[in-house]
Design a protein around this motif. Structure first.
Motif, PDB file in Angstrom:
ATOM      1  N   ILE A 177      -4.146  -8.401   5.236  1.00 19.42           N
ATOM      2  CA  ILE A 177      -3.223  -9.278   4.509  1.00 19.42           C
ATOM      3  C   ILE A 177      -3.581  -9.300   3.030  1.00 19.42           C
ATOM      4  O   ILE A 177      -2.698  -9.281   2.165  1.00 19.42           O
ATOM      5  N   PHE A 214      -2.399  -6.033   1.546  1.00 15.71           N
ATOM      6  CA  PHE A 214      -0.943  -6.068   1.410  1.00 15.71           C
ATOM      7  C   PHE A 214      -0.520  -6.946   0.236  1.00 15.71           C
ATOM      8  O   PHE A 214       0.359  -6.570  -0.544  1.00 15.71           O
ATOM      9  N   SER A 215      -1.142  -8.099   0.110  1.00 14.47           N
ATOM     10  CA  SER A 215      -0.755  -9.012  -0.969  1.00 14.47           C
ATOM     11  C   SER A 215      -1.127  -8.475  -2.345  1.00 14.47           C
ATOM     12  O   SER A 215      -0.497  -8.834  -3.340  1.00 14.47           O
ATOM     13  N   PHE A 250      -1.271  -5.025  -3.061  1.00 16.22           N
ATOM     14  CA  PHE A 250      -0.497  -3.825  -3.345  1.00 16.22           C
ATOM     15  C   PHE A 250       1.009  -4.049  -3.399  1.00 16.22           C
ATOM     16  O   PHE A 250       1.739  -3.203  -3.917  1.00 16.22           O
ATOM     17  N   SER A 251       1.504  -5.168  -2.882  1.00 24.37           N
ATOM     18  CA  SER A 251       2.933  -5.442  -2.996  1.00 24.37           C
ATOM     19  C   SER A 251       3.374  -5.591  -4.456  1.00 24.37           C
ATOM     20  O   SER A 251       4.336  -4.945  -4.876  1.00 24.37           O
ATOM     21  N   PRO A 252       2.710  -6.408  -5.259  1.00 27.73           N
ATOM     22  CA  PRO A 252       3.103  -6.468  -6.674  1.00 27.73           C
ATOM     23  C   PRO A 252       2.879  -5.140  -7.408  1.00 27.73           C
ATOM     24  O   PRO A 252       3.649  -4.786  -8.299  1.00 27.73           O
ATOM     25  N   GLY A 265       3.233  -2.183  -6.112  1.00 28.19           N
ATOM     26  CA  GLY A 265       4.382  -1.362  -5.746  1.00 28.19           C
ATOM     27  C   GLY A 265       5.641  -1.761  -6.494  1.00 28.19           C
ATOM     28  O   GLY A 265       6.443  -0.908  -6.899  1.00 28.19           O
ATOM     29  N   ILE A 266       5.818  -3.051  -6.684  1.00 22.57           N
ATOM     30  CA  ILE A 266       6.976  -3.527  -7.451  1.00 22.57           C
ATOM     31  C   ILE A 266       6.886  -3.054  -8.898  1.00 22.57           C
ATOM     32  O   ILE A 266       7.885  -2.597  -9.480  1.00 22.57           O
ATOM     33  N   SER A 275       9.080   5.458   0.940  1.00 24.73           N
ATOM     34  CA  SER A 275       9.292   4.122   1.501  1.00 24.73           C
ATOM     35  C   SER A 275      10.065   4.193   2.809  1.00 24.73           C
ATOM     36  O   SER A 275       9.726   3.505   3.777  1.00 24.73           O
ATOM     37  N   THR A 310       7.784   5.477   5.551  1.00 23.91           N
ATOM     38  CA  THR A 310       6.836   4.447   5.988  1.00 23.91           C
ATOM     39  C   THR A 310       7.478   3.517   7.009  1.00 23.91           C
ATOM     40  O   THR A 310       6.894   3.213   8.051  1.00 23.91           O
TER      41      THR A 310
END
Length: 87
Positions: free
Chosen positions: A4, A7-8, A10-12, A14-15, A36, A39
């Motif tokens: 988690i 993920f938290s 790498f999410s920003p 990726g954005i 994407s 995946t």
């Protein structure tokens, strides 16, 4: 909890990469869209579908809904191709 956290983080990231690449070449957009989409397909095929079909309750209903979903995605792809040809 480690996943988690990853993920938290790498999410920003990726954005931000998406925002930077947004106005670049069509090839770059195609590469990132392919990554994407691949995946999502990998996770769906290797994790979710196998887990759902391992339980035999309502297996025929699940299979019919799965086929309808596949046909819907294929229909969206066909519509997109025709829109590219007309546009």
């Amino acid at each position: 909890t480690r996943l988690i956290l990853i993920f938290s983080v790498f999410s920003p990231v990726g954005i931000l990469i998406g925002l930077v690449v947004n106005n670049s070449s069509i090839l770059m957009e195609a590469v990132f869209l392919s990554l994407s989409g691949g995946t999502f397909l990998y996770i769906a095929a290797s994790e979710i579908i196998i887990e759902e079909f391992s339980v035999s309750k309502n297996k025929y209903v699940k299979f019919i809904v799965y086929i309808i979903g596949c046909l819907f995605v294929a229909l969206l792809a066909v519509v997109e191709v025709f829109n590219e040809i007309d546009g």
